[in-house]
Scaffold this active site. Structure first.
Site, PDB file in Angstrom:
ATOM      1  N   LYS A  75      -7.178  -3.703   9.656  1.00  0.00           N
ATOM      2  CA  LYS A  75      -5.753  -3.457   9.931  1.00  0.00           C
ATOM      3  C   LYS A  75      -5.510  -3.436  11.438  1.00  0.00           C
ATOM      4  O   LYS A  75      -6.322  -2.888  12.186  1.00  0.00           O
ATOM      5  CB  LYS A  75      -5.377  -2.101   9.305  1.00  0.00           C
ATOM      6  CG  LYS A  75      -3.902  -1.744   9.356  1.00  0.00           C
ATOM      7  CD  LYS A  75      -3.657  -0.399   8.657  1.00  0.00           C
ATOM      8  CE  LYS A  75      -2.178  -0.073   8.556  1.00  0.00           C
ATOM      9  NZ  LYS A  75      -1.935   1.196   7.830  1.00  0.00           N
ATOM     10  N   SER A 150       1.601   0.923   4.122  1.00  0.00           N
ATOM     11  CA  SER A 150       1.683   0.037   5.267  1.00  0.00           C
ATOM     12  C   SER A 150       0.490  -0.918   5.424  1.00  0.00           C
ATOM     13  O   SER A 150       0.600  -1.919   6.117  1.00  0.00           O
ATOM     14  CB  SER A 150       1.800   0.864   6.537  1.00  0.00           C
ATOM     15  OG  SER A 150       0.605   1.589   6.764  1.00  0.00           O
ATOM     16  N   SER A 174      -0.522   4.838   2.440  1.00  0.00           N
ATOM     17  CA  SER A 174      -0.639   3.476   2.989  1.00  0.00           C
ATOM     18  C   SER A 174      -1.934   2.731   2.678  1.00  0.00           C
ATOM     19  O   SER A 174      -2.032   1.545   2.961  1.00  0.00           O
ATOM     20  CB  SER A 174      -0.453   3.504   4.502  1.00  0.00           C
ATOM     21  OG  SER A 174       0.897   3.669   4.818  1.00  0.00           O
TER      22      SER A 174
END
Lengths: 484, 95
Positions: A75, A150, A174
């Site tokens: 990420k 997310s 997330s």
């Protein structure tokens, strides 16, 4: 050999170890997949040249590390030395860290290397990856479907075989919600188990990094690699490193698992209820004792979260001032106007919304009514869990109140978007570990997940339950490749 | 409680974010619906509850106050949008 990228991380590690495939061939296979999957928009940055160099290096070294020769995409919230790190935001569009986050450094020390940086909601604020400055990410489950958020680039890349495993961060769901939306495994560890150092901060008392993988065994391997004490993080827990993968076992007979009645919410689709029933049945057949429990303050978790998280975010994001790094506006006649324009141009709408909420709840005259109130309710939420964990070993709930929704469907209604995290947020407020497991599909064929919540630092137990569950669930996530 | 446009502009000023006049109406609507949702907490009596300030069952560690790195000025300045020699450059503050 059949397509190596279809395999789990554990299988790939076996193949690399026994030299059935080289790290170079493996890396090339992922690069090819990534180049054919531009439609998914899962990557913000790719580091192919560097990855190929690393792969060659590992092919010439003795194979003794946990993740020897494994390329991994992560990420874009993890700072990577000399590699652009954006947090999905325009304000960090040109930011090149001069340091490496502890969690990624731990992975590299275990023999993995970087394949690229994955798209995410801006500053990890979102549940659909629609707030990213770098555009929507598509869920490989279906065109026009969100991958969750997310960590949406992470879930999309993993499910589409663009990385053998990945890592995300979880402030309110997330990791677990995107895992649930893509039929993958996601773990939010106990607060303090994985270092927050070098991760772009959102809400520091809730943020926690964790693995996202295809199987529970993979999850244990990744957690083992990334976790550990770090003196650079003042909230890092100082304890001996565990070997989750070696200790994984599927005998869970006699364990007590709590079923909280408050997680049956109004308007929840029947399919989620049925999935939960199916999960209970599987565990019961494995010799687990199911116990009805009550977590009475569950309904107040989301309102509490939407005070605590924005408050911490407004403080954390005060550092983006256009002076030391990141975007700077060319407009404004003095310093204050430069700040205001920089932040207005650099942040997207959702981030601005949360900064304003946070600034307001912390402002003079409102602090007691909002922030202090939220801290008190947070205490009650934690107490709900503490009380029940004297009676049960783990808690089983659905991961999300729905399957993946369409891009744009919830974009104009912030509260309906927030409700997506209704089952995941309480865990962050209480600092507990929770594992989302793929458990079935709805009638549209979209994956659904179940969540196992554990006691603080009891990751091994929820991994074991997940491991046993996975073997007996007879659900296999099969995604047809339509994007290349 | 409801937030009006003036209040929102004031909070935006505190947060150092300039708000586009065209977006104030939508922002007001969104923030009010979020606060309506948040204010469910008022149903709960929390008079006797201690606020939770840390979820860790440990107190924060202290460390020796000593320099562990240094001589990284170049690295620190590297990402600055505007710099000169060893300084960050900002718009003029003092006349």
């Amino acid at each position: 050999m059949s397509d190596i990228t279809n395999q789990s991380l554990s299988e790939i590690l076996e193949n690399v170890k026994s030299k059935k495939i080289s790290s170079l061939e493996l890396t090339q296979a992922y690069i090819k997949n990534i180049e054919n999957a531009k439609k998914l928009n899962a990557f913000i940055t790719t580091t192919f040249d560097q990855a190929l160099e690393n792969a060659k290096k590992f092919d010439n070294k003795p194979n003794e590390l946990l993740l020897h020769g494994i390329p991994l995409a992560v990420k874009d919230l993890f700072c990577t030395e000399n590699i652009k790190t954006t947090a999905g935001s325009k304000i960090l569009n040109n930011f090149i860290p001069s340091y490496e986050s502890t969690v990624t450094k731990n992975l590299w020390n275990c023999g993995a290397f970087l394949l690229g940086k994955l798209n995410c909601d801006e500053f990890a604020m979102g549940s659909s990856n629609e707030t990213s400055f770098f555009g929507n990410v598509i869920n490989p489950v279906g065109d026009q479907l969100v991958p969750g958020g997310s960590s949406g680039g992470s879930s999309s890349a993993l499910a589409a075989n663009l990385t053998p495993a990945t890592i995300g961060t979880d402030t309110g769901g997330s990791i677990r919600q995107p895992a649930s939306f893509t039929g993958t495994v996601g773990l939010k560890p106990t607060y303090g188990l994985c270092s927050r150092w070098g991760i772009v901060a959102f809400a520091s008392s809730l943020d926690q990094a964790g693995p996202m993988t295809k199987t529970v065994s993979d999850c244990a391997i990744m957690l083992e690699a990334m976790s550990g004490f770090d003196e650079k993080d003042s909230t890092s827990i100082n304890k001996k490193k565990e070997t989750y993968s070696k200790n994984l076992k599927d005998n869970i007979k006699g364990l007590k698992i709590g079923i909280p009645k408050e997680y049956r919410v109004d308007n929840m689709p029947k399919e989620i209820d049925e999935l939960w029933e199916k999960g209970k049945k599987i565990l019961k057949n494995l010799g687990v004792q199911l116990i009805d429990i009550s977590l009475p303050h569950t309904k107040y978790a989301l309102p509490t979260y939407y005070i605590v998280a924005p408050a911490e975010a407004s403080s954390n994001l005060a550092r983006y001032d256009g002076v030391r790094y990141g975007h700077r506006s060319q407009k404004g006649k003095d310093l204050i106007e430069m700040y205001e324009n920089t932040r207005s141009e650099g942040f997207g709408d959702e981030v601005k919304r949360r900064i304003l909420i946070g600034t307001y709840v912390l402002s003079s005259g409102y602090y007691d009514a909002y922030y202090l109130k939220a801290q008190k309710v947070r205490q009650l939420i934690k107490k709900d869990f503490d009380d029940n964990f004297t009676k049960v070993d783990a808690i089983l709930t659905p991961s999300t109140p729905s399957s993946a929704f369409k891009i744009g469907e919830k974009k104009n209604d912030p509260v309906s978007m927030y409700l997506n995290d209704i089952f995941t947020v309480p865990v962050n407020l209480a600092g507990l570990p929770a594992l989302s497991l793929p458990a079935g599909i709805d009638k549209q064929g979209h994956p659904l997940g179940l969540q196992l919540i554990g006691k603080a630092l009891d990751e091994q137990k929820i991994l074991n339950i997940g491991y046993a569950f996975e073997k007996n669930c007879c659900y296999k996530n099969e995604i047809k490749k339509w994007w290349s | 409680m409801s937030l009006d446009k003036e209040k929102i502009k004031h909070v935006a000023k505190l947060a150092r974010i300039s708000v586009d006049e065209a977006k104030v109406d939508t922002l007001t609507k969104d923030l009010n619906s979020i606060f309506k949702f948040i204010e469910q907490l008022n149903e709960l009596n929390t008079d006797k509850v201690e606020p939770l300030t840390s979820i860790l069952n440990q107190s924060l560690r202290s460390r020796k106050d000593e320099i562990s790195d240094g001589k990284i000025r170049e690295k620190i300045l590297k990402n600055s949008p505007k710099k000169s020699e060893e300084f960050f450059i900002v718009p003029k503050v003092v006349e």
